[in-house]
Write an enzyme that holds these catalytic residues in place. Structure first.
Site, PDB file in Angstrom:
ATOM      1  N   LYS A 133       0.833  -1.141   0.000  1.00  0.00           N
ATOM      2  CA  LYS A 133      -0.008   0.087   0.013  1.00  0.00           C
ATOM      3  C   LYS A 133       0.728   1.467  -0.070  1.00  0.00           C
ATOM      4  CE  LYS A 133      -2.892   2.760   3.134  1.00  0.00           C
ATOM      5  NZ  LYS A 133      -3.617   3.113   4.263  1.00  0.00           N
TER       6      LYS A 133
ATOM      7  N   ASN B 125      -9.241   1.544   9.617  1.00  0.00           N
ATOM      8  CA  ASN B 125      -8.511   1.168  10.892  1.00  0.00           C
ATOM      9  C   ASN B 125      -8.949   1.665  12.218  1.00  0.00           C
ATOM     10  OD1 ASN B 125      -6.524   0.545  13.069  1.00  0.00           O
ATOM     11  ND2 ASN B 125      -4.946   0.903  11.768  1.00  0.00           N
ATOM     12  N   THR B 126      -9.016   3.034  12.149  1.00  0.00           N
ATOM     13  CA  THR B 126      -9.275   4.041  13.286  1.00  0.00           C
ATOM     14  C   THR B 126     -10.692   3.752  13.905  1.00  0.00           C
ATOM     15  OG1 THR B 126      -7.656   5.498  12.656  1.00  0.00           O
ATOM     16  CG2 THR B 126      -8.876   6.279  14.457  1.00  0.00           C
TER      17      THR B 126
ATOM     18  N   ALA C  79      -9.522   5.213   4.032  1.00  0.00           N
ATOM     19  CA  ALA C  79      -9.221   6.492   5.181  1.00  0.00           C
ATOM     20  C   ALA C  79     -10.471   7.126   5.348  1.00  0.00           C
ATOM     21  CB  ALA C  79      -8.324   7.365   4.857  1.00  0.00           C
ATOM     22  N   GLY C  80     -10.810   7.914   6.513  1.00  0.00           N
ATOM     23  CA  GLY C  80     -11.550   8.648   6.673  1.00  0.00           C
ATOM     24  C   GLY C  80     -13.160   8.076   7.204  1.00  0.00           C
TER      25      GLY C  80
ATOM     26  N   GLY D 164      -8.050   9.024   9.630  1.00  0.00           N
ATOM     27  CA  GLY D 164      -8.491   9.071  11.109  1.00  0.00           C
ATOM     28  C   GLY D 164      -9.497  10.233  11.396  1.00  0.00           C
TER      29      GLY D 164
END
Lengths: 66, 272
Positions: free
Chosen positions: B108, B222-223, B200-201, B169
């Site tokens: 990635k 992830n977050t 993301a986001g 995040g």
């Protein structure tokens, strides 16, 4: 002899191999990758490659990330 | 009802449309539980210096990731130039080769512009991509949701294009769904299997469902799981949302209208 390991100057035994350096830090070879002076050293060379004074080493591993 | 086929990216086949991170968990045991609940079979990992101080701690993240269940996707997080990206990608490949895990053939690509926004740096991203493709990597490219940039990234040989829904995040979800729609149209024109992943986001499950409904091939997050009050519950929600969004996207939603349309027949009312 003095080397730079992961950005820090440290003293190790003269003529150490990478395998010996990993062993002294309890690091299994299968879980790390090693660079000497910016060049990757393949795992099968860990026993044969000797570290020279003032070499810059990086020992990296996998950590959590996104 | 389960949805169709697996997702193929480069040499790897994913049987879930959700790719999950391994960062920010309060414990490795919790991470492991969340991965199981999310039903992913692909998790991202980062490359960092070995901490040489606590030499007897002995806990490596890989001890909590089953090589029989998960493909690893090494990232180049924290890189700000093409040179740094290439160096970290090579180290990631070296770490994975002969490790017993799948994942050494892809990366990635993440090349950031600055530490405050963590927005992708487009020129460094393209430069690094070209080098990595020439070196035989299958490259999944984290990038902004700029349509033309995404086209250039595909043309440069990316195995997948991964536009951000919103900053890393930030939990804002997909801020510009129309950009994602156009990216999908452009990149999948005459090439419907080309993988486009929102990376993301994401803040919560509905963000994942909304992204999947747009027609993206997958979501990377992830977050949103690791930072939830109950990460295990959120991981389960993400699995359902991925599936729900993909099903709904395939089903085809009704058009939005300004005024009501009755669901019960007008004819035959007793007060008619």
């Amino acid at each position: 002899m003095e080397i730079t390991l992961n950005g820090k100057i440290m003293t190790i035994a003269d003529n150490s191999s990478i395998a010996e350096l990993l062993e002294s830090h309890n690091l299994p070879a299968v879980r790390v990758a090693v660079e000497i002076n910016g060049e990757i050293v393949r795992r099968h060379d860990f026993f044969s490659i000797r570290i020279k004074p003032h070499d810059r080493l990086e020992i990296v591993t996998l950590v959590g990330g996104g | 009802m389960m949805t169709d086929q697996e997702l193929k990216i480069g040499p790897y086949t994913l049987n879930s449309r959700l790719i999950v991170g391994t960062g920010k968990y309060s414990s490795l045991e919790l991470m492991q539980q969340c991965h199981a609940e999310s039903r992913t079979n692909c998790v991202t990992v980062a490359v960092r210096r070995e901490r040489l101080v606590d030499k007897n701690s002995g806990r490596n993240i890989l001890d909590f990731i089953d090589p029989g269940k998960y493909i690893l996707l090494p990232n180049t997080a924290g890189c700000f130039t093409a040179d740094e990206v290439v160096r970290v990608a090579r180290l990631g490949r070296e770490l994975l080769e002969g490790s017993g895990y799948q994942g050494s053939q892809w990366v990635k690509l993440e090349c950031l512009g600055d530490t405050k926004t963590l927005l992708p740096e487009p020129l460094g991203t393209l430069e690094a991509l070209k080098i990595l493709v020439a070196e035989g990597f299958h490259v999944l490219v984290y990038c902004s949701d700029d349509v033309m940039l995404c086209k250039r990234i595909k043309e440069a040989g990316a195995a997948a294009v991964m536009p951000a829904g919103s900053p890393i995040g930030s939990g804002q979800g997909v801020l510009n769904p129309n950009a994602i729609r156009i990216i999908l149209e452009e990149l999948k024109h005459n090439d419907p299997a080309y993988p486009v992943i929102v990376d993301a986001g994401v803040g919560t499950a509905s963000d994942v469902a909304a992204a999947m409904e747009l027609g993206v091939d997958g979501v990377l997050l992830n977050t949103a799981i690791a930072g939830a009050k109950d990460p295990v519950k959120m991981a389960a929600a993400m699995a359902l949302a991925t599936e729900a969004g993909r099903l709904a996207g395939a089903a085809g939603r009704i058009p939005r209208k300004l005024y009501a349309t009755a669901s019960s027949p007008w004819e035959g009312r007793i007060n008619g």
